[in-house]
Design an enzyme around this catalytic site. Structure first.
Site, PDB file in Angstrom:
ATOM      1  N   PHE A 270       0.827  -1.207   0.000  1.00  0.00           N
ATOM      2  CA  PHE A 270       0.000   0.000   0.000  1.00  0.00           C
ATOM      3  C   PHE A 270       0.873   1.274   0.000  1.00  0.00           C
ATOM      4  O   PHE A 270       1.824   1.376   0.774  1.00  0.00           O
ATOM      5  CB  PHE A 270      -0.872  -0.068   1.263  1.00  0.00           C
ATOM      6  CG  PHE A 270      -1.902   1.000   1.393  1.00  0.00           C
ATOM      7  CD1 PHE A 270      -2.953   1.080   0.506  1.00  0.00           C
ATOM      8  CD2 PHE A 270      -1.831   1.919   2.425  1.00  0.00           C
ATOM      9  CE1 PHE A 270      -3.930   2.065   0.638  1.00  0.00           C
ATOM     10  CE2 PHE A 270      -2.796   2.902   2.574  1.00  0.00           C
ATOM     11  CZ  PHE A 270      -3.847   2.974   1.675  1.00  0.00           C
TER      12      PHE A 270
ATOM     13  N   ASN B 152      -3.641   1.480  10.841  1.00  0.00           N
ATOM     14  CA  ASN B 152      -4.368   1.974   9.666  1.00  0.00           C
ATOM     15  C   ASN B 152      -4.873   0.742   8.921  1.00  0.00           C
ATOM     16  O   ASN B 152      -4.194   0.205   8.061  1.00  0.00           O
ATOM     17  CB  ASN B 152      -3.445   2.808   8.776  1.00  0.00           C
ATOM     18  CG  ASN B 152      -4.146   3.254   7.502  1.00  0.00           C
ATOM     19  OD1 ASN B 152      -5.371   3.180   7.386  1.00  0.00           O
ATOM     20  ND2 ASN B 152      -3.368   3.721   6.533  1.00  0.00           N
ATOM     21  N   PRO B 153      -6.068   0.273   9.295  1.00  0.00           N
ATOM     22  CA  PRO B 153      -6.549  -0.997   8.722  1.00  0.00           C
ATOM     23  C   PRO B 153      -7.221  -0.769   7.364  1.00  0.00           C
ATOM     24  O   PRO B 153      -7.423   0.375   6.964  1.00  0.00           O
ATOM     25  CB  PRO B 153      -7.602  -1.421   9.746  1.00  0.00           C
ATOM     26  CG  PRO B 153      -8.192  -0.136  10.215  1.00  0.00           C
ATOM     27  CD  PRO B 153      -7.076   0.877  10.188  1.00  0.00           C
TER      28      PRO B 153
HETATM   29  N1  GLN Z   1      -7.253   6.333   2.746  1.00  0.00           N
HETATM   30  C1  GLN Z   1      -7.063   5.220   1.860  1.00  0.00           C
HETATM   31  C2  GLN Z   1      -7.591   5.515   0.477  1.00  0.00           C
HETATM   32  O1  GLN Z   1      -8.471   6.325   0.345  1.00  0.00           O
HETATM   33  C3  GLN Z   1      -7.683   3.973   2.386  1.00  0.00           C
HETATM   34  C4  GLN Z   1      -6.854   3.452   3.462  1.00  0.00           C
HETATM   35  C5  GLN Z   1      -7.331   2.227   4.117  1.00  0.00           C
HETATM   36  O2  GLN Z   1      -8.266   1.495   3.767  1.00  0.00           O
HETATM   37  N2  GLN Z   1      -6.644   1.996   5.139  1.00  0.00           N
HETATM   38  O3  GLN Z   1      -7.117   4.975  -0.477  1.00  0.00           O
END
Ligand code: GLN
Length: 294
Positions: free
Chosen positions: A96, A196-197
């Protein structure tokens, strides 16, 4: 590919229009960043040297990057790095990509850790660590903190170890490749648990930008039907892993604050609060094992 050598100025114009044709947002800046990366120079040098020729070898390398970006691969995967909390982090496909929004969680965690009435070393558990940004930047900013960073993805934990090393905190960041739910069966206590899941609703995934939907790991994003699956499963397991006065902090989707606080309350946590991000959207939930005065 044998492209004819080209001057920086014209090359940037060609690359920009190619990216625009493929719908890449912020095409000009993307073209410039990838050229800086390819030539190993700064943005300023690109402009000072705008009439210099780029040789065939570097031209090929540049166009390979441009084609990856035209296929909507995230820029950070192509450059291999990003900044988070003004620190350098390596970024790799399969893990990610760090988001600036997550800086709110680190700032909040730092504020809370510094305010805790504990006269002993601070320990932090970073669940779902991804590229390691939360735990590594906390270790970097809070000198008496030790961190355990865990993720189920071996790509993620390898990258976290690399980033801990890159930021000179590897002695205080222990990295474990494990399923969070298995790890939490073992006894261990922490001053703070940060996480941050995955929290995007499954139904929303198809509407995300191509960069995210086609190139980033869904495991890090898909939070189930209402986005709350991970919180629902993990929150009941956390209380016993916090030291007295301990705190838990989650990144959340902007509509999830009340639901996550309710889950925390059911699990015995108190003083739940929500912190907004820079655009005013709810982004972080904080709750404590017991009242500050209790
Ligand atoms: N904020 C992220 C996004 O919008 C999502 C993060 C998450 O699921 N932890 O892509």
């Amino acid at each position: 590919m044998n492209r004819k050598p080209e001057r920086i100025r014209e090359l940037l114009a060609h690359a920009e229009s190619h990216l625009v044709q493929h719908g890449v947002p912020n095409a000009r800046r993307n073209a410039e960043w990838m050229l800086c990366h390819t030539l190993g120079c700064s943005m300023l040098e690109l402009y000072v040297e705008s009439t210099s020729q780029v040789d065939a070898e570097r031209l090929d390398a540049y166009w390979q990057r441009i084609e990856r970006r035209a296929g909507r691969e995230p820029l950070q995967y192509i450059l291999g790095s990003t900044e988070f909390m003004s620190l350098p982090f390596a970024v790799r496909p399969g893990v990610f990509v760090p988001r600036p929004d997550t800086e709110i969680l680190v700032e909040q965690a730092e504020r809370v850790l510094r305010g805790l009435p504990l006269h002993r070393a601070l320990s932090v558990l970073d669940l779902c660590c991804g590229s390691g940004i939360i735990g590594v930047s906390l270790a970097q900013r809070v000198a008496n903190a030790t961190v355990v960073s865990i993720d189920v993805s071996a790509d993620a934990t390898a990258l976290t170890s690399y980033n801990a090393h890159k930021n000179d905190v590897s002695a205080r960041v222990r990295v474990v490749c494990a399923d969070a739910f298995e790890f939490l069966k073992l006894p261990s206590t922490f001053t703070a648990i940060v996480c941050n899941p995955p929290y995007i609703e499954t139904g929303e995934l198809a509407g995300l930008p191509r960069e995210v939907r086609e190139h980033e790991p869904m495991l890090a994003l898909d939070g189930g039907r209402d986005g709350l699956d991970f919180y629902r499963r993990v929150i009941p397991l956390l209380f016993g892993h916090l030291a007295p006065g301990g705190v838990v902090m989650f990144e959340i989707g902007d509509t999830q604050g009340a639901a996550v606080i309710a889950l925390l309350r059911e699990a015995g946590f108190v003083d739940g609060s929500v912190t907004p991000d820079l655009s005013g959207r709810d982004r972080v939930v904080t709750a404590y094992r017991e009242r500050a005065d209790g």
